[in-house]
Design an enzyme around this catalytic site. Sequence first.
Site, short mmCIF file in Angstrom:
data_model
loop_
_atom_site.label_atom_id
_atom_site.label_comp_id
_atom_site.label_asym_id
_atom_site.label_seq_id
_atom_site.Cartn_x
_atom_site.Cartn_y
_atom_site.Cartn_z
N ASP A 94 0.83 -1.20 0.00
CA ASP A 94 0.00 0.00 0.00
C ASP A 94 0.87 1.26 0.00
O ASP A 94 1.67 1.47 0.91
CB ASP A 94 -0.88 -0.08 1.27
CG ASP A 94 -2.01 0.91 1.25
OD1 ASP A 94 -2.07 1.75 0.36
OD2 ASP A 94 -2.85 0.82 2.17
N GLY B 91 -5.70 3.49 -7.46
CA GLY B 91 -6.04 3.66 -8.87
C GLY B 91 -5.44 4.89 -9.52
O GLY B 91 -5.87 5.33 -10.58
N TRP B 92 -4.42 5.46 -8.86
CA TRP B 92 -3.81 6.67 -9.41
C TRP B 92 -3.01 6.34 -10.66
O TRP B 92 -2.49 5.24 -10.83
CB TRP B 92 -2.86 7.30 -8.38
CG TRP B 92 -3.57 7.88 -7.20
CD1 TRP B 92 -4.91 8.13 -7.09
CD2 TRP B 92 -2.98 8.25 -5.95
NE1 TRP B 92 -5.19 8.65 -5.85
CE2 TRP B 92 -4.03 8.72 -5.13
CE3 TRP B 92 -1.68 8.23 -5.44
CZ2 TRP B 92 -3.81 9.19 -3.82
CZ3 TRP B 92 -1.47 8.68 -4.15
CH2 TRP B 92 -2.51 9.15 -3.36
N ASP C 101 -10.80 3.94 -0.89
CA ASP C 101 -11.36 2.91 0.00
C ASP C 101 -12.88 2.80 -0.10
O ASP C 101 -13.59 3.81 -0.13
CB ASP C 101 -10.99 3.22 1.45
CG ASP C 101 -9.50 3.03 1.70
OD1 ASP C 101 -8.74 2.89 0.72
OD2 ASP C 101 -9.10 3.02 2.88
C1 GLA Z 1 -5.40 2.26 3.03
C2 GLA Z 1 -5.96 1.14 2.17
C3 GLA Z 1 -6.96 0.33 2.98
C4 GLA Z 1 -6.28 -0.21 4.24
C5 GLA Z 1 -5.67 0.92 5.04
C6 GLA Z 1 -4.83 0.41 6.20
O1 GLA Z 1 -6.39 3.19 3.34
O2 GLA Z 1 -6.54 1.64 1.01
O3 GLA Z 1 -7.48 -0.73 2.20
O4 GLA Z 1 -5.30 -1.14 3.86
O5 GLA Z 1 -4.83 1.74 4.22
O6 GLA Z 1 -4.19 1.41 6.91
#
Ligand code: GLA
Length: 395
Positions: free
Chosen positions: A152, A199-200, A220
Amino acid sequence: MKTPTRICFLTLLLAILCHGYSSRAEAQSQLAATPPMGWNSWNHFADKVDDAGVRAAADAMVASGMKAAGYTYVNIDDTWEGTRDANGNIQTNKKFPDMKALADYVHAKGLKIGIYSSPGPKTCAGFEGSYQHEVQDANTYAAWGIDYLKYDLCSFTRTMREAHTSDNGHQLMLDAYTKMHNALVATGRPIVLSLCQYGWQDVWKWGPSVGGNLWRTTGDIEDNYERMANIGFGQLNLAKYAGPGHWNDPDMLEVGNGGMTADEYRTHMSLWAILAAPLLAGNDLTKMTPETIAMLTNRDVIAIDQNPAGHQGDRISALGMTEDWGRPLADGSWAVGIFNRKDAPAEGVLRFEALGLKGRVHVRDVWAAKDLGAMEHEYRAQIPAHAVILLRISK
Ligand code: GLA
């Protein structure tokens, strides 16, 4: 060894090593032949996820019949991370006393286990990321027995901003994902790589080139109809970028979390199946109503999602707030959802010629598990607010 012999020997060694790496990289790209199915801790548990909770999720995945329906990955999201030891090795925090033992537990149930990190120094929840420890972390994951990594972007955006031009920043991001991909491949353990950067920068165009088996296409999801629908119906024109080994990921499921009606959750499942999206349940698997279990384990819906041809669906037509979304399946049939996005009942129509089907077709209502018989030209039905009629149509 004489010099020419030595050169020959080194060349041969290099060739063997390179061959080993490229066949492992190929194996990596074939890891997710169909969209990954499983569970992820974040949507329901967020920072409350712990060892006992993950074991309970694995137990429930088996007991509820989800494993038998195809769910496999038990994925720990953010907040498992501790600090690094004196040698820089990542450690778990108190919530996860022994990650290897936890992975063994999950594996003993015939399931797989996933973990989470960031290419940045910190994860989105402010825990330790993999920045400048990529190889070390990949080796740690492999030693623990990890099968899936969600990687992430989070604080890496800062590193990108510091690159001054957006082109440099973009390249830094590609490099960061490639670095982790290479490190995972080098471990020799098959580990699915899930890219998460919301999706950037058209990630679907370069996701496979940095080793991604799936990539988030959006920000999210939340457990309400508006957010789910915005994301799901926003997936226009992405179909051509998905296929076996590399999938668009419109984020995890909210089914069973309580914020939507049964019709809305069926819309969520149907749309995700047509989109060939990963099916990662995001609810508490230990507290599911029979209705939630029935939705998550519906074999016909899962069969659409997991169809081996791997063609993601797209919007076929829209009439006001009713939209037809469909995907072609390996046997020549189609899965089509007629969705009513309105807050009130509305009539939905599907014209079979929009699918390239002429003459009589056979229609099955998937959620009703009912054959509707042979039809010509079109299917028409009244659809409740925020509901869907999911059809399978064959010649
Ligand atoms: C981002 C992701 C989420 C989750 C959180 C965890 O917001 O997009 O899916 O993994 O981090 O901190």
